[in-house]
Motif scaffolding. Structure first.
Motif, PDB file in Angstrom:
ATOM      1  N   GLU A 141      19.498  21.077 -22.428  1.00  0.00           N
ATOM      2  CA  GLU A 141      20.476  22.015 -22.997  1.00  0.00           C
ATOM      3  C   GLU A 141      21.526  21.293 -23.833  1.00  0.00           C
ATOM      4  N   ARG A 142      21.863  20.062 -23.435  1.00  0.00           N
ATOM      5  CA  ARG A 142      22.897  19.305 -24.150  1.00  0.00           C
ATOM      6  C   ARG A 142      22.317  18.351 -25.188  1.00  0.00           C
ATOM      7  N   GLY A 143      21.001  18.289 -25.278  1.00  0.00           N
ATOM      8  CA  GLY A 143      20.369  17.430 -26.258  1.00  0.00           C
ATOM      9  C   GLY A 143      20.557  15.948 -25.990  1.00  0.00           C
ATOM     10  N   LEU A 144      20.598  15.562 -24.701  1.00  0.00           N
ATOM     11  CA  LEU A 144      20.807  14.167 -24.340  1.00  0.00           C
ATOM     12  C   LEU A 144      19.471  13.525 -23.938  1.00  0.00           C
ATOM     13  N   PRO A 145      19.102  12.405 -24.563  1.00  0.00           N
ATOM     14  CA  PRO A 145      17.813  11.762 -24.286  1.00  0.00           C
ATOM     15  C   PRO A 145      17.858  10.899 -23.028  1.00  0.00           C
ATOM     16  N   ILE A 146      17.781  11.530 -21.878  1.00  0.00           N
ATOM     17  CA  ILE A 146      17.869  10.830 -20.594  1.00  0.00           C
ATOM     18  C   ILE A 146      16.479  10.731 -19.970  1.00  0.00           C
ATOM     19  N   THR A 147      16.172   9.557 -19.416  1.00  0.00           N
ATOM     20  CA  THR A 147      14.925   9.375 -18.681  1.00  0.00           C
ATOM     21  C   THR A 147      15.180   9.663 -17.207  1.00  0.00           C
ATOM     22  N   LEU A 148      14.377  10.526 -16.606  1.00  0.00           N
ATOM     23  CA  LEU A 148      14.540  10.890 -15.202  1.00  0.00           C
ATOM     24  C   LEU A 148      13.299  10.495 -14.421  1.00  0.00           C
ATOM     25  N   VAL A 149      13.500   9.830 -13.286  1.00  0.00           N
ATOM     26  CA  VAL A 149      12.407   9.262 -12.497  1.00  0.00           C
ATOM     27  C   VAL A 149      12.577   9.668 -11.042  1.00  0.00           C
ATOM     28  N   GLU A 150      11.495  10.094 -10.406  1.00  0.00           N
ATOM     29  CA  GLU A 150      11.532  10.387  -8.976  1.00  0.00           C
ATOM     30  C   GLU A 150      11.228   9.121  -8.191  1.00  0.00           C
ATOM     31  N   GLY A 151      12.072   8.818  -7.215  1.00  0.00           N
ATOM     32  CA  GLY A 151      11.864   7.612  -6.411  1.00  0.00           C
ATOM     33  C   GLY A 151      12.990   7.445  -5.413  1.00  0.00           C
ATOM     34  N   THR A 152      12.867   6.441  -4.548  1.00  0.00           N
ATOM     35  CA  THR A 152      13.873   6.183  -3.524  1.00  0.00           C
ATOM     36  C   THR A 152      14.740   5.000  -3.917  1.00  0.00           C
ATOM     37  N   ALA A 153      15.991   5.031  -3.468  1.00  0.00           N
ATOM     38  CA  ALA A 153      16.972   4.024  -3.871  1.00  0.00           C
ATOM     39  C   ALA A 153      16.664   2.643  -3.322  1.00  0.00           C
ATOM     40  N   ASP A 154      15.876   2.561  -2.245  1.00  0.00           N
ATOM     41  CA  ASP A 154      15.604   1.260  -1.634  1.00  0.00           C
ATOM     42  C   ASP A 154      14.285   0.645  -2.065  1.00  0.00           C
ATOM     43  N   ARG A 155      13.573   1.314  -2.970  1.00  0.00           N
ATOM     44  CA  ARG A 155      12.323   0.755  -3.507  1.00  0.00           C
ATOM     45  C   ARG A 155      12.176   1.244  -4.943  1.00  0.00           C
ATOM     46  N   LEU A 156      12.911   0.609  -5.840  1.00  0.00           N
ATOM     47  CA  LEU A 156      12.998   1.079  -7.220  1.00  0.00           C
ATOM     48  C   LEU A 156      11.745   0.713  -8.017  1.00  0.00           C
ATOM     49  N   PRO A 157      11.220   1.658  -8.794  1.00  0.00           N
ATOM     50  CA  PRO A 157       9.996   1.411  -9.564  1.00  0.00           C
ATOM     51  C   PRO A 157      10.294   0.772 -10.923  1.00  0.00           C
ATOM     52  N   PHE A 158      11.102  -0.293 -10.910  1.00  0.00           N
ATOM     53  CA  PHE A 158      11.496  -0.956 -12.145  1.00  0.00           C
ATOM     54  C   PHE A 158      11.356  -2.464 -11.987  1.00  0.00           C
ATOM     55  N   ALA A 159      11.182  -3.145 -13.116  1.00  0.00           N
ATOM     56  CA  ALA A 159      11.045  -4.595 -13.115  1.00  0.00           C
ATOM     57  C   ALA A 159      12.375  -5.280 -12.835  1.00  0.00           C
TER      58      ALA A 159
END
Length: 262
Positions: A103-121
């Motif tokens: 609605e606000r035109g903001l290019p945000i990436t949203l990811v489902e996951g848990t804070a103690d096992r992040l799916p990022f490098a």
């Protein structure tokens, strides 16, 4: 010879996910959840800009908002010109955040996951930020180490939280009075009752002091730790609270930041 049967471990993440899925549609209406006034937004912008300026980069900061929920802080920070990724374990919360971002035109990436096992490098972000998340974490020390892992050398872990159940007779009295008034004047959600059952599994369910947070940041290997009192945020939130909510408002809310060693 009998064989002992080990009871299965409870699915704590699944239980927490279920609570927040139920809260998604009304979450932003609660004081301290959504950004409810221009005054509150201005206060957050000023505080976060000053904190993030400690991280040196020639491009917009890559920021991960952990436990982003419905995206209140994610959207605010993205509007400040940073590159945002939001992560949450609740798909219902993420759906609200996604709708608001579109609605606000903001290019945000949203990811489902848990804070103690992040799916990022390792080192994927310049800043990892969270607000009002620590009290929901089953393993806070491990989790904060994970946040440091995905933050690049020279980057920042920034935690906004509070001491929700400060010990002592004054706060016990204020909480008791506030609890009675809310029971009379507000509708108690099933999710709130469910979270009471989870409290024994959450070491920081009552929050923690602005002094104790230093232990967690230090344990994660962070340095140049700074803890700032969020009194301007409390004042802004209070303007949008019903009067009976003022009674047991936390006296200690803070933004704690630490840098990953280079």
């Amino acid at each position: 010879m009998s064989t002992a049967v080990t009871a299965p471990k409870p699915d704590i993440h699944g239980a927490i996910r279920e609570v927040w899925n139920h809260r998604a549609q009304d979450y932003d209406r609660e004081p301290g959840h959504g950004i409810r006034t221009a005054r509150e937004e201005w206060a957050w912008r000023r505080i976060l800009a000053a904190a993030f300026d400690r991280v040196q980069t020639e491009r917009p900061l890559r920021i991960l908002d952990v436990g982003c929920g419905t995206g209140a802080m994610t959207l605010l920070i993205a509007n400040m010109g940073y590159t945002l990724t939001g992560l949450d374990l609740s798909p219902a919360m993420l759906e609200v955040a996604r709708t608001q971002a579109e609605e606000r035109g903001l290019p945000i990436t949203l990811v489902e996951g848990t804070a103690d096992r992040l799916p990022f490098a390792d080192g994927a972000f310049d800043v990892v930020f969270s607000r009002h998340l620590l009290w929901t974490l089953p393993r806070p020390r491990k989790t904060m180490g994970e946040w440091a892992r995905v933050t690049r050398p020279g980057g920042m872990v920034a935690v906004a939280d509070g001491w929700w159940e400060e010990p002592g007779p004054e706060m016990r009295t204020r909480r008791a009075i506030g609890g009675v008034l809310r029971a009379v004047l507000e509708r108690r959600s099933a999710a709130s009752a469910a979270y009471r059952d989870l409290r024994p599994s959450l070491p920081l369910a009552g929050g923690l002091s602005p002094y104790s947070i230093r232990y967690y940041l230090d344990h994660a290997g962070l340095e140049r730790i700074v803890v700032r009192d969020l009194k301007t945020i409390r004042a802004a939130e209070r303007r949008s609270m019903p009067p009976w909510r003022w009674i047991d408002q936390a006296r200690f809310t803070w933004l704690a930041t630490g840098l990953v060693p280079e």
